[in-house]
Design an enzyme around this catalytic site. Structure first.
Site, PDB file in Angstrom:
ATOM      1  N   THR A  20     -30.972 -32.230  62.882  1.00 59.74           N
ATOM      2  CA  THR A  20     -29.942 -31.353  63.435  1.00 59.74           C
ATOM      3  C   THR A  20     -29.716 -31.544  64.950  1.00 59.74           C
ATOM      4  OG1 THR A  20     -31.595 -29.615  63.690  1.00 59.74           O
ATOM      5  CG2 THR A  20     -30.278 -29.573  61.684  1.00 59.74           C
ATOM      6  N   TYR A  84     -23.592 -36.933  63.865  1.00 57.67           N
ATOM      7  CA  TYR A  84     -24.144 -35.855  63.031  1.00 57.67           C
ATOM      8  C   TYR A  84     -23.109 -35.376  62.004  1.00 57.67           C
ATOM      9  CZ  TYR A  84     -25.492 -31.029  61.879  1.00 57.67           C
ATOM     10  OH  TYR A  84     -25.779 -29.869  61.220  1.00 57.67           O
ATOM     11  N   LYS A  88     -23.194 -35.654  57.908  1.00 55.09           N
ATOM     12  CA  LYS A  88     -23.112 -34.465  57.040  1.00 55.09           C
ATOM     13  C   LYS A  88     -21.961 -34.649  56.033  1.00 55.09           C
ATOM     14  CE  LYS A  88     -25.445 -31.216  57.389  1.00 55.09           C
ATOM     15  NZ  LYS A  88     -26.816 -30.966  56.839  1.00 55.09           N
ATOM     16  N   TRP A 109     -22.749 -22.679  63.817  1.00 55.26           N
ATOM     17  CA  TRP A 109     -23.281 -21.964  64.995  1.00 55.26           C
ATOM     18  C   TRP A 109     -24.306 -20.869  64.634  1.00 55.26           C
ATOM     19  CZ3 TRP A 109     -18.989 -20.856  69.183  1.00 55.26           C
ATOM     20  CH2 TRP A 109     -18.333 -22.038  69.504  1.00 55.26           C
TER      21      TRP A 109
HETATM   22  N1  LIG Z   1     -28.112 -24.589  63.358  1.00 54.48           N
HETATM   23  C1  LIG Z   1     -26.797 -24.587  63.182  1.00 54.48           C
HETATM   24  O1  LIG Z   1     -26.047 -24.037  64.011  1.00 54.48           O
HETATM   25  C2  LIG Z   1     -26.185 -25.215  61.961  1.00 54.48           C
HETATM   26  C3  LIG Z   1     -24.805 -25.221  61.837  1.00 54.48           C
HETATM   27  C4  LIG Z   1     -24.225 -25.791  60.708  1.00 54.48           C
HETATM   28  C5  LIG Z   1     -25.012 -26.322  59.717  1.00 54.48           C
HETATM   29  N2  LIG Z   1     -26.355 -26.334  59.866  1.00 54.48           N
HETATM   30  C6  LIG Z   1     -27.140 -26.929  58.788  1.00 54.48           C
HETATM   31  O2  LIG Z   1     -28.093 -25.985  58.334  1.00 54.48           O
HETATM   32  C7  LIG Z   1     -29.273 -26.656  57.890  1.00 54.48           C
HETATM   33  C8  LIG Z   1     -30.468 -26.079  58.614  1.00 54.48           C
HETATM   34  O3  LIG Z   1     -30.250 -26.249  59.998  1.00 54.48           O
HETATM   35  P1  LIG Z   1     -31.185 -25.562  61.109  1.00 54.48           P
HETATM   36  O4  LIG Z   1     -30.376 -25.476  62.341  1.00 54.48           O
HETATM   37  O5  LIG Z   1     -31.857 -24.364  60.538  1.00 54.48           O
HETATM   38  O6  LIG Z   1     -32.188 -26.723  61.331  1.00 54.48           O
HETATM   39  P2  LIG Z   1     -33.655 -26.764  61.878  1.00 54.48           P
HETATM   40  O7  LIG Z   1     -34.078 -25.443  62.421  1.00 54.48           O
HETATM   41  O8  LIG Z   1     -33.712 -27.982  62.731  1.00 54.48           O
HETATM   42  O9  LIG Z   1     -34.443 -26.999  60.544  1.00 54.48           O
HETATM   43  C9  LIG Z   1     -34.308 -28.211  59.870  1.00 54.48           C
HETATM   44  C10 LIG Z   1     -35.406 -28.279  58.852  1.00 54.48           C
HETATM   45  O10 LIG Z   1     -35.315 -29.566  58.250  1.00 54.48           O
HETATM   46  C11 LIG Z   1     -36.609 -30.100  58.147  1.00 54.48           C
HETATM   47  N3  LIG Z   1     -36.561 -31.556  58.211  1.00 54.48           N
HETATM   48  C12 LIG Z   1     -36.017 -32.320  59.186  1.00 54.48           C
HETATM   49  N4  LIG Z   1     -36.155 -33.619  58.880  1.00 54.48           N
HETATM   50  C13 LIG Z   1     -36.816 -33.677  57.700  1.00 54.48           C
HETATM   51  C14 LIG Z   1     -37.263 -34.728  56.876  1.00 54.48           C
HETATM   52  N5  LIG Z   1     -37.048 -35.997  57.206  1.00 54.48           N
HETATM   53  N6  LIG Z   1     -37.899 -34.405  55.737  1.00 54.48           N
HETATM   54  C15 LIG Z   1     -38.119 -33.115  55.405  1.00 54.48           C
HETATM   55  N7  LIG Z   1     -37.721 -32.071  56.143  1.00 54.48           N
HETATM   56  C16 LIG Z   1     -37.074 -32.347  57.281  1.00 54.48           C
HETATM   57  C17 LIG Z   1     -37.355 -29.550  59.353  1.00 54.48           C
HETATM   58  O11 LIG Z   1     -38.727 -29.583  59.093  1.00 54.48           O
HETATM   59  P3  LIG Z   1     -39.799 -29.469  60.287  1.00 54.48           P
HETATM   60  O12 LIG Z   1     -39.728 -28.088  60.784  1.00 54.48           O
HETATM   61  O13 LIG Z   1     -41.074 -29.799  59.598  1.00 54.48           O
HETATM   62  O14 LIG Z   1     -39.365 -30.482  61.297  1.00 54.48           O
HETATM   63  C18 LIG Z   1     -36.798 -28.126  59.438  1.00 54.48           C
HETATM   64  O15 LIG Z   1     -37.543 -27.244  58.632  1.00 54.48           O
HETATM   65  C19 LIG Z   1     -29.044 -28.142  58.164  1.00 54.48           C
HETATM   66  O16 LIG Z   1     -28.574 -28.747  56.998  1.00 54.48           O
HETATM   67  C20 LIG Z   1     -27.941 -28.143  59.224  1.00 54.48           C
HETATM   68  O17 LIG Z   1     -27.179 -29.331  59.166  1.00 54.48           O
HETATM   69  C21 LIG Z   1     -26.963 -25.791  60.952  1.00 54.48           C
END
Ligand SMILES: NC(=O)c1ccc[n+]([C@@H]2O[C@H](COP(=O)([O-])OP(=O)(O)OC[C@H]3O[C@@H](n4cnc5c(N)ncnc54)[C@H](OP(=O)(O)O)[C@@H]3O)[C@@H](O)[C@H]2O)c1
Length: 248
Positions: A20, A84, A88, A109
């Site tokens: 991310t 990114y 996606k 967000w």
């Molecule tokens: N944050 C936003 O604003 C936002 C917006 C739109 C969409 N999203 C989507 O929502 C989802 C969650 O995002 P988030 O912001 O909550 O992300 P995050 O806090 O960075 O969490 C991502 C998770 O993915 C795991 N991960 C990363 N690489 C991995 C791998 N190679 N194998 C297994 N696990 C892996 C991480 O594990 P570790 O903790 O062990 O590293 C973490 O638990 C994602 O699909 C992201 O694209 C997020």
């Protein structure tokens, strides 16, 4: 993953894992591709004999970019402007063409109890008496992770119970704002000085990844499954304040 899926025989599998780091992805394309696209290929391959399982892929508003502030619907064509977002979008295509029952759920967000979410970073800067420099030309839907998680569960169950093969849904709080609008609202509700917010242009950041001017989602497809829109983002932000403060 194959072992766990075989043992658990789940009805619904939600893939929320992902790479991310939007800026870092520009220079770590292959690492980001492994986590965001290859992992999805692996998951759908592991599920290929489970025709009754619903696969849920969490995606992002960054699959879109609009040069005007307009509400983007689930069926609109994707046009990402950074690595990114492109990955996606590729992951969405992998999931939707897998032959599995699939729901793609896009969010945006996110904020909650993570110290790295945008409002937590803004709040930390305000507390430390720093200026909060935030783009006034970048629009999206700030979304409370608790609301989004509930919506993902509701959508998944409803999709599973329906006879639909696949669907794309948006899970975001209602309304939209700019990054500086988010910072100003946060200052107001947390008793900080609104003057500490300095609205600027995206171009002033010189960040590696280009950001969309606007990627504001609307959730029409969820309404078709009988769900009502999530509450307004500014109301959700008030409820999230204690969690944001704890995250600092
Ligand atoms: N944050 C936003 O604003 C936002 C917006 C739109 C969409 N999203 C989507 O929502 C989802 C969650 O995002 P988030 O912001 O909550 O992300 P995050 O806090 O960075 O969490 C991502 C998770 O993915 C795991 N991960 C990363 N690489 C991995 C791998 N190679 N194998 C297994 N696990 C892996 C991480 O594990 P570790 O903790 O062990 O590293 C973490 O638990 C994602 O699909 C992201 O694209 C997020």
């Amino acid at each position: 993953v194959s072992r766990v899926l075989k043992r658990g025989a789940p009805a619904i599998v939600v893939n929320s894992a992902g790479y991310t780091a939007v800026d870092k992805a520009e220079s770590e394309v292959e690492v980001a591709r492994l986590a965001n696209v290859q992992a999805v290929r692996n998951l759908v391959r592991a599920l290929r004999h489970r025709s009754d399982t619903l696969f849920v892929q969490i995606s992002s508003n960054y699959v879109f970019s609009s040069s005007t502030v307009r509400l983007i619907r689930e069926g609109d064509s994707t046009n990402p402007v950074n690595v990114y977002g492109s990955l996606k979008a590729e992951a969405e295509a992998v999931a939707l063409s897998s032959g599995l029952r699939t729901a793609v759920i896009r969010t945006a967000w996110l904020f909650g109890d993570s110290p790295t979410c945008l409002p937590a970073r803004f709040l930390r800067q305000m507390r430390e008496g720093q200026r909060v420099v935030a783009a006034r030309d970048e629009f999206g839907n700030p979304s409370y992770v608790t609301d989004v998680a509930e919506r993902v569960i509701d959508l998944s169950y409803r999709m599973y119970a329906s006879n639909r093969m696949s669907g794309i849904f948006h899970a975001v709080n209602s309304g939209y704002t700019s990054r500086s609008g988010l910072a100003s609202h946060l200052a107001r509700i947390s008793g900080m000085a609104v003057e500490s917010v300095v609205p600027c242009l995206r171009s002033e950041f010189q960040s590696p990844a280009q950001r969309p001017f606007s990627a504001v989602l609307t959730d029409d497809a969820s309404l078709e499954l009988g769900l009502v829109p999530l509450r307004a983002w500014d109301v959700a932000l008030i409820e999230a304040l204690p969690a944001l403060r704890r995250a600092l």
